[in-house]
Design a protein around this motif. Structure first.
Motif, PDB file in Angstrom:
ATOM      1  N   PHE A  11      56.714  51.811  37.399  1.00  0.00           N
ATOM      2  CA  PHE A  11      55.352  51.264  37.430  1.00  0.00           C
ATOM      3  C   PHE A  11      54.321  52.371  37.586  1.00  0.00           C
ATOM      4  N   ASP A  12      54.606  53.375  38.434  1.00  0.00           N
ATOM      5  CA  ASP A  12      53.675  54.496  38.602  1.00  0.00           C
ATOM      6  C   ASP A  12      53.527  55.281  37.302  1.00  0.00           C
ATOM      7  N   VAL A  23      50.277  46.497  35.255  1.00  0.00           N
ATOM      8  CA  VAL A  23      51.690  46.142  35.322  1.00  0.00           C
ATOM      9  C   VAL A  23      51.816  44.624  35.389  1.00  0.00           C
ATOM     10  N   ILE A  24      52.581  44.095  34.453  1.00  0.00           N
ATOM     11  CA  ILE A  24      52.924  42.676  34.432  1.00  0.00           C
ATOM     12  C   ILE A  24      54.413  42.572  34.742  1.00  0.00           C
ATOM     13  N   ILE A  25      54.755  41.767  35.717  1.00  0.00           N
ATOM     14  CA  ILE A  25      56.170  41.518  35.992  1.00  0.00           C
ATOM     15  C   ILE A  25      56.595  40.373  35.076  1.00  0.00           C
ATOM     16  N   ASN A  26      57.248  40.725  33.972  1.00  0.00           N
ATOM     17  CA  ASN A  26      57.754  39.717  33.040  1.00  0.00           C
ATOM     18  C   ASN A  26      59.148  39.283  33.482  1.00  0.00           C
ATOM     19  N   ALA A  50      62.665  47.022  50.347  1.00  0.00           N
ATOM     20  CA  ALA A  50      61.237  47.352  50.415  1.00  0.00           C
ATOM     21  C   ALA A  50      60.904  48.604  49.610  1.00  0.00           C
ATOM     22  N   ALA A  51      61.837  49.536  49.495  1.00  0.00           N
ATOM     23  CA  ALA A  51      61.573  50.766  48.743  1.00  0.00           C
ATOM     24  C   ALA A  51      61.419  50.498  47.249  1.00  0.00           C
ATOM     25  N   ALA A  52      61.997  49.409  46.781  1.00  0.00           N
ATOM     26  CA  ALA A  52      61.916  49.073  45.357  1.00  0.00           C
ATOM     27  C   ALA A  52      60.797  48.077  45.059  1.00  0.00           C
ATOM     28  N   TRP A  53      60.116  47.600  46.086  1.00  0.00           N
ATOM     29  CA  TRP A  53      59.072  46.590  45.912  1.00  0.00           C
ATOM     30  C   TRP A  53      57.741  47.272  45.638  1.00  0.00           C
ATOM     31  N   ASP A  54      57.109  46.890  44.552  1.00  0.00           N
ATOM     32  CA  ASP A  54      55.807  47.442  44.180  1.00  0.00           C
ATOM     33  C   ASP A  54      54.718  46.538  44.758  1.00  0.00           C
ATOM     34  N   THR A  55      53.811  47.106  45.510  1.00  0.00           N
ATOM     35  CA  THR A  55      52.758  46.317  46.139  1.00  0.00           C
ATOM     36  C   THR A  55      51.460  46.319  45.344  1.00  0.00           C
ATOM     37  N   ASP A  56      51.493  46.891  44.139  1.00  0.00           N
ATOM     38  CA  ASP A  56      50.263  47.006  43.358  1.00  0.00           C
ATOM     39  C   ASP A  56      50.252  46.225  42.051  1.00  0.00           C
ATOM     40  N   PHE A  57      51.356  45.563  41.670  1.00  0.00           N
ATOM     41  CA  PHE A  57      51.294  44.814  40.412  1.00  0.00           C
ATOM     42  C   PHE A  57      50.287  43.682  40.569  1.00  0.00           C
ATOM     43  N   THR A  58      49.599  43.357  39.477  1.00  0.00           N
ATOM     44  CA  THR A  58      48.532  42.352  39.544  1.00  0.00           C
ATOM     45  C   THR A  58      48.789  41.137  38.667  1.00  0.00           C
TER      46      THR A  58
END
Length: 171
Positions: A11-12, A23-26, A50-58
């Motif tokens: 994602f980064d 970023v779209i989580i499809n 938690a290390a794999a969780w992205d807190t910025d996808f919209t």
């Protein structure tokens, strides 16, 4: 050589592109898909990894080749739990049709106002920016435009009391 990147690293890398994509989580659920991969729990709003969780996808694909009833207990519940946790994440939908006999083409779809009915005039930013701001609507054929206190999807209504007028236009 190939390297396996964690979802946040992917994602980064996407966000670092000069086009500034969002970023779209499809396909958030389904075996090893992202929400299953991180162990997202819609009841607690917590993840196992938690290390794999992205807190910025919209954006999250809530509807894919199906409607409300088919997604209510899955993708819709996930999305609503993310909203309940205070994140501003917007729903999108796509038909993702792989065969005309098994899934209807164009159902559902995400509707965005790009400023013109001429597809040749659509640009990356004219699609990206309204999506990122939540100024889109998912439709399964019926188009609903709803506004509370004069503001629509993606905007925040303020100064509301215990009741509010809702304006709805159905096409």
């Amino acid at each position: 050589a190939f390297a396996t990147l964690s979802p946040p690293d992917v994602f980064d890398a996407v966000r670092a592109r000069p086009e500034e994509p969002v970023v779209i989580i499809n396909h958030p659920r389904g075996g090893a898909n992202y929400f299953d991969y991180v162990g997202y729990d819609p009841i607690t709003g917590m993840v196992d990894d938690a290390a794999a969780w992205d807190t910025d996808f919209t954006l999250v694909e809530v509807f894919n080749d199906s409607g409300w009833q088919a997604n209510r207990a899955g993708n819709v519940a996930d999305w609503l739990s993310i909203l309940k946790a205070g994140r501003k994440v917007f729903a999108v939908g796509s038909s993702d049709s792989h065969g005309i006999s098994s899934s209807p083409v164009g159902y559902p779809r995400t509707c965005i106002d790009v400023g013109s009915d001429d597809p040749a005039l659509a640009t990356g930013p004219s699609v990206r920016d309204p999506l990122a701001a939540g100024h889109a609507r998912v439709s399964g054929g019926v188009y609903v435009d709803a506004r509370v206190a004069g503001v629509g999807p993606g905007d925040t209504a303020s100064g509301l009391g215990p009741t509010a007028a809702v304006e709805i236009d159905v096409q």
